[in-house]
Design a protein around this motif. Sequence first.
Motif, PDB file in Angstrom:
ATOM      1  N   HIS B   6     -51.165 -32.964  22.491  1.00 51.23           N
ATOM      2  CA  HIS B   6     -52.428 -33.680  22.323  1.00 51.23           C
ATOM      3  C   HIS B   6     -53.101 -33.949  23.666  1.00 51.23           C
ATOM      4  O   HIS B   6     -54.314 -33.913  23.783  1.00 51.23           O
ATOM      5  CB  HIS B   6     -52.211 -35.025  21.634  1.00 51.23           C
ATOM      6  CG  HIS B   6     -51.709 -34.915  20.237  1.00 51.23           C
ATOM      7  ND1 HIS B   6     -52.353 -34.187  19.264  1.00 51.23           N
ATOM      8  CD2 HIS B   6     -50.617 -35.444  19.642  1.00 51.23           C
ATOM      9  CE1 HIS B   6     -51.685 -34.271  18.136  1.00 51.23           C
ATOM     10  NE2 HIS B   6     -50.615 -35.019  18.338  1.00 51.23           N
ATOM     11  N   HIS B  28     -51.566 -25.088  18.582  1.00 51.73           N
ATOM     12  CA  HIS B  28     -51.569 -26.484  18.139  1.00 51.73           C
ATOM     13  C   HIS B  28     -52.949 -26.879  17.611  1.00 51.73           C
ATOM     14  O   HIS B  28     -53.081 -27.499  16.564  1.00 51.73           O
ATOM     15  CB  HIS B  28     -51.165 -27.390  19.297  1.00 51.73           C
ATOM     16  CG  HIS B  28     -51.379 -28.850  19.030  1.00 51.73           C
ATOM     17  ND1 HIS B  28     -50.569 -29.562  18.164  1.00 51.73           N
ATOM     18  CD2 HIS B  28     -52.321 -29.710  19.472  1.00 51.73           C
ATOM     19  CE1 HIS B  28     -51.006 -30.819  18.111  1.00 51.73           C
ATOM     20  NE2 HIS B  28     -52.062 -30.928  18.886  1.00 51.73           N
ATOM     21  N   CYS B  32     -54.318 -29.106  14.370  1.00 53.75           N
ATOM     22  CA  CYS B  32     -54.464 -30.533  14.648  1.00 53.75           C
ATOM     23  C   CYS B  32     -55.935 -30.923  14.652  1.00 53.75           C
ATOM     24  O   CYS B  32     -56.674 -30.580  15.571  1.00 53.75           O
ATOM     25  CB  CYS B  32     -53.833 -30.870  15.995  1.00 53.75           C
ATOM     26  SG  CYS B  32     -54.019 -32.600  16.463  1.00 53.75           S
ATOM     27  N   CYS B  35     -57.148 -33.034  17.700  1.00 49.99           N
ATOM     28  CA  CYS B  35     -57.449 -32.259  18.907  1.00 49.99           C
ATOM     29  C   CYS B  35     -58.731 -31.443  18.748  1.00 49.99           C
ATOM     30  O   CYS B  35     -59.476 -31.250  19.699  1.00 49.99           O
ATOM     31  CB  CYS B  35     -56.278 -31.353  19.281  1.00 49.99           C
ATOM     32  SG  CYS B  35     -54.931 -32.245  20.105  1.00 49.99           S
TER      33      CYS B  35
HETATM   34 ZN   LIG Z   1     -53.245 -32.545  18.655  1.00 50.01          ZN
END
Ligand SMILES: [Zn+2]
Lengths: 204, 266
Positions: B6, B28, B32, B35
């Motif tokens: 993150h 990621h 996510c 993010c």
């Molecule tokens: Zn993230």
Amino acid sequence: MMDRMTAASSDPPVTDSEGAAARGPDLTDLLRRSARGDEEAFAGLYDATSRRVYGLVLRIVRDPAMSEEVTQEVYLDVWRTSARFDAGRGTALSWLMTIAHRAAVDRVRSSEASRRRDDAHASATQEVDFDATAEAAHTSIEAARVRKALDTLTEAQRSAVELAYLGGYTHTEVARLLDLPLGTAKTRIRDGLIRLRDTLGVTA
Amino acid sequence: MSPDLHHLSGAYAVDALDTDERSAFEQHLSLCSACQSDVHELTEAAHALAALTEAAPPASLRTAVLAGIGQVRPLPPLVVDDAAQPVGGDASTAPTHDEPEPVAGEGAAVARHAKVVPLFRRRTTWIAAAAAAAVLAVGGVGVDAWTSQEPELTAVQEVQQAPDSSTVTSSRGELSAELTYSRELGRSAISMTGVPPAPDGMTYQLWYVGTDEVARSAGFIEPDDGRGQSVLEGDLSRAAAVGVTVEPAGGSDAPTTEPIVVLALG
Ligand SMILES: [Zn+2]
């Protein structure tokens, strides 16, 4: 705090106006027309944004001839992928600048260029400090607003953000340049950008 | 997923990650949503700095650029089912990432940059996504996709052979999903192909999404070599759509990522 609120209420947010580069034409519209093969619209897009794109590339790449080359690649790429721009994911200017920034950074990180830059590491710290930035800026309202926003960052955050964005350095390089423990630079960059975002009133 | 990732959103927004970190983060990022929204906002903020470095390019550059585009055909837009678009665009998983087709004479340098566009996912509610997916809904029974598997075949066939059985499909690139369901039985079965391997420690979870937009777990699908099928757990009756998300192994109580596939039920 007062300053921030004043700034937020009196100046239009960057995202609404798409920045000074977009004061005139609607970049999203120009991009859409470009996607349909409208070369005149694309010329309009170039005219509205080339100072911003070339200036950033030049700032990162330094070498004017190489900067022209990169800028040309950027615009050809923008032309080619214009249909893939999605206004739901950000402004047209942001999309274009993302392509430009990545292209410039990729260029300086390719072996030859980065070797040349390595030699200049020491002087780069001085070169990319705020005074150099201020000097390069002209008196546009937007530049003034951005400078004001930068003032809200801590010195450490500002150096990290400027070295990363305007210098094109990786966070590892930024850590080394600023004599920070490894891993700290990315936090400073993030914290600095968050403050910049909040001050400029950028929303998703 | 390492929570450390993150913290890379800021560095990613200013292209300050090295190549390995960049690809790890993009993977990621595709999963996510926090993010995705960080990167979106921080990128926008970072580009404001470019207002400080404006410089006029030489006129010859304009000429060169405009001459150059005359020889390059703009890529067509992606005409895919938006609802089936993988989370966060196709940063790491979807096959369309392999575009840019290099244009003759343009050289690799230009083609290379086609990947640079940040991959933000537009926020779509499940129902909106399902509504878009409904365009692809087809009536009747889709038998062909269901021909070869063993253990669940009976249950699948049961759904297929129900008098009110319907099939809906959704696809994007190589990823395609087909759902056969019966309101009468209150059951459905899903078949997917072209599914990218789930990232380490992650799994594909199935959801019944109600008209209230609440998603209820309907089990898992474990594709093997990109293909898989599964009879959904739970009751179809209140569902308006079926979705598939990537979740930590063992599953989540509610979706934590945006769906890679949404199929609207008629
Ligand atoms: Zn993230």
